[in-house]
Write a protein that holds these residues in place. Structure first.
Motif, mmCIF file in Angstrom:
data_model
loop_
_atom_site.group_PDB
_atom_site.id
_atom_site.type_symbol
_atom_site.label_atom_id
_atom_site.label_comp_id
_atom_site.label_asym_id
_atom_site.label_seq_id
_atom_site.Cartn_x
_atom_site.Cartn_y
_atom_site.Cartn_z
ATOM 1 N N TRP B 65 0.870 -1.162 0.000
ATOM 2 C CA TRP B 65 0.000 0.000 0.000
ATOM 3 C C TRP B 65 0.912 1.218 0.000
ATOM 4 N N GLN B 66 0.373 2.402 -0.143
ATOM 5 C CA GLN B 66 1.103 3.671 -0.280
ATOM 6 C C GLN B 66 1.721 3.798 -1.679
ATOM 7 N N SER B 67 1.224 4.778 -2.425
ATOM 8 C CA SER B 67 1.601 4.893 -3.836
ATOM 9 C C SER B 67 3.105 5.064 -4.071
ATOM 10 N N LEU B 68 3.788 5.802 -3.190
ATOM 11 C CA LEU B 68 5.211 6.027 -3.445
ATOM 12 C C LEU B 68 6.024 4.748 -3.225
ATOM 13 N N ALA B 69 5.627 3.941 -2.245
ATOM 14 C CA ALA B 69 6.293 2.648 -2.035
ATOM 15 C C ALA B 69 6.062 1.743 -3.248
ATOM 16 N N ILE B 70 4.850 1.787 -3.799
ATOM 17 C CA ILE B 70 4.526 0.996 -4.989
ATOM 18 C C ILE B 70 5.362 1.477 -6.186
ATOM 19 N N ALA B 71 5.413 2.795 -6.371
ATOM 20 C CA ALA B 71 6.146 3.354 -7.511
ATOM 21 C C ALA B 71 7.636 3.015 -7.440
ATOM 22 N N GLU B 72 8.229 3.116 -6.241
ATOM 23 C CA GLU B 72 9.656 2.792 -6.087
ATOM 24 C C GLU B 72 9.899 1.298 -6.338
ATOM 25 N N TYR B 73 8.968 0.458 -5.870
ATOM 26 C CA TYR B 73 9.061 -0.991 -6.067
ATOM 27 C C TYR B 73 9.031 -1.318 -7.557
ATOM 28 N N LEU B 74 8.091 -0.739 -8.275
ATOM 29 C CA LEU B 74 7.976 -1.003 -9.716
ATOM 30 C C LEU B 74 9.194 -0.469 -10.463
ATOM 31 N N ASP B 75 9.710 0.682 -10.011
ATOM 32 C CA ASP B 75 10.882 1.258 -10.676
ATOM 33 C C ASP B 75 12.118 0.376 -10.478
ATOM 34 N N GLU B 76 12.181 -0.298 -9.338
ATOM 35 C CA GLU B 76 13.317 -1.199 -9.089
ATOM 36 C C GLU B 76 13.165 -2.486 -9.903
ATOM 37 N N LEU B 77 11.947 -3.026 -9.964
ATOM 38 C CA LEU B 77 11.723 -4.299 -10.665
ATOM 39 C C LEU B 77 11.686 -4.146 -12.181
ATOM 40 N N PHE B 78 11.195 -3.021 -12.651
ATOM 41 C CA PHE B 78 11.062 -2.777 -14.097
ATOM 42 C C PHE B 78 11.783 -1.465 -14.398
ATOM 43 N N PRO B 79 13.112 -1.523 -14.542
ATOM 44 C CA PRO B 79 13.888 -0.273 -14.569
ATOM 45 C C PRO B 79 13.731 0.577 -15.839
ATOM 46 N N THR B 80 13.027 0.090 -16.877
ATOM 47 C CA THR B 80 12.910 0.868 -18.116
ATOM 48 C C THR B 80 11.476 1.329 -18.370
ATOM 49 N N PRO B 81 11.235 2.625 -18.624
ATOM 50 C CA PRO B 81 12.180 3.739 -18.468
ATOM 51 C C PRO B 81 12.382 4.069 -16.992
#
Lengths: 218, 218
Positions: B65-81
Motif C-alpha cells: 500500500w502507499q503509492s510512493l512505495a509501490i512506484a519505487e518498487y515497480l521502478d526497481e523491478l522494471f527499470p525501463t524507463p
C-alpha cells in the motif's frame, strides 16, 4: 552537513535520528516560524526551501527538503547501518510503513494546519485538539494493524534492527504523547517505541534533550 | 499485477501512470468506500490494506500500500524507463518534489478529510471547498517555485524525461482542475502538465478515460 531545524517541529526529529544512527557530523541551524507565510516578502529561508518548512538538509551547496528524501539520500551516501532491507519487497514494506505516517498522519496534525483551522474556521481549541487526536489515533491504529498482520516478527517494525519505519514511528509516538492520545490500544507500537528509546540515536534525537547547534558524531 | 483502485480516487492515477509507462500488464480491481471506516466489522479489503485506502498493488501474494512505495518498487523491478535519476542528488531532488505533493498536499484534500470536516465540524460545502483549494493552491505555488528555482531546466520537472515528480504532479493538477483552482499562476507547472498530456501513459491513466479492469501493456 547542516540541518535547518526547529525545536518545536516533529519532522526534523526523523532526520536527527538518521544522522545520529549513522554517526554523521552535523550542525543544527534553528529556524523560526510565523503562523502564516508571507509570500510577498519571502525570508532567506524561503529561498532555501520552497515550502518554507523544516527540516532542510544542506550538503555543502546541495539542498534537500522533505524528510523522507533526506533520509533516503543519507542512507545511500552513508550505508552503515542500513535503514532499508536489501530486497525489493522488504524495501517496499518499510517504505509503506514510513509513508503511512509521513503522508496520512503528520501533515494533518502539524502546526500550519492547526493554525489554519483556528484562524480561518474559528475552531475552538478543544475541537482542534479533537482533530489532531483523531488523525494521530487513526494512524496509530493502522500502523498497529500493519505491523501485527503484515510485518516479519522482530524487535522493530521490520526485523531486529531499526529501519526507516521506526525512524518515522518514534517521533510520531512522541507527537501523540504530546497531544494526550491514549496509547494503551497500541501494544506492538509501544513495544517498538520502548526498544527505540533504549537506542541513544533515538533518545538523543528527541527535541526535549537536543541542544541547538549541537554537533553530533565525531 | 493487480491494482486495487477506485475511479474517484486521485492517488491510484500515479500507479497507473507508472504501470503504463513501463508497459507492465495489470488488472484493475475496483474498491468501494464508505465515508467512515467500520473498525468493528472490517471488510476483506481492510484485511489487505491496514489503511483501507487505495491504491494497493498485489504482486502475486505480496501486497504493497502507499503509492510512493509501490512506484519505487515497480521502478526497481522494471527499470525501463527509469523514473529516478541515476545520481544521489538527482534522486533526492525528484523525491522531494514528489513528496511535496504526496505528504503536504493530497492528504489534506482527500475524501476522508473532507468528509470529516463536514461530518464532525459541520463545515458548510463552501468552507470545505475553501479548505481544499487553499492547500491545493499552496502546494502548486511551492511546486512552481521549486521547479523554477531549483530544478535542472528541461521539458519535465527534472530534465527531459518524466520522473516520479511528474507522476505525482500530473494527477495533482487534475485534482486542482476538478476543484476549480485557477491555474494561471503556475505557468511552469502547466507547461509540464501539457507535456505529460501528450504522453499516452499519462493521458490514459486519467480516471476519465480508464475503463475498469482494463488490461494494459502486453
Amino acid at each position: 552537513m547542516k540541518l535547518y531545524d526547529n525545536i518545536h517541529a516533529n519532522a526534523p526529529i526523523r532526520v536527527r535520528i538518521v544522522l545520529l544512527l549513522k554517526n554523521i557530523p552535523f550542525e543544527r541551524i534553528p529556524v523560526g516560524f510565523s503562523s502564516e507565510r508571507n509570500r510577498t516578502n519571502p525570508t532567506s529561508y524561503d529561498a532555501l526551501n520552497p515550502q518554507g518548512m523544516v527540516p532542510v538538509l544542506a550538503d555543502e551547496n546541495f539542498v534537500i527538503w522533505q524528510s523522507l528524501a533526506i533520509a533516503e539520500y543519507l542512507d545511500e551516501l552513508f550505508p552503515t547501518p542500513p535503514l532499508l532491507p536489501a530486497d525489493s519487497r522488504g524495501k517496499a514494506h518499510v517504505r509503506s510503513l514510513a509513508l503511512m505516517i509521513a503522508c496520512d498522519a503528520q501533515p494533518l496534525a502539524n502546526f500550519r494546519v492547526r493554525e489554519f483551522l483556528i484562524r480561518e474556521f474559528g475552531l475552538p481549541d478543544a475541537e482542534m485538539l479533537r482533530w489532531v487526536r483523531h488523525w494521530l489515533a487513526e494512524s496509530l491504529t493502522d500502523y498497529e494493524t500493519a505491523i501485527v498482520r503484515h510485518s516479519t516478527p522482530g524487535r522493530f517494525s521490520y526485523g531486529n534492527s531499526p529501519t526507516l519505519a521506526d525512524v518515522y514511528l518514534f517521533p510520531h509516538v512522541l507527537h501523540a504523547k504530546r497531544f494526550g492520545v491514549p496509547l494503551d490500544a497500541y501494544p506492538a507500537v509501544m513495544r517498538i517505541f520502548n526498544e527505540c528509546m533504549a537506542i541513544p540515536a533515538f533518545y538523543n534525537a528527541r527535541s526535549e534533550d537536543a541542544p541547538n547547534n549541537a554537533r553530533a558524531g565525531k
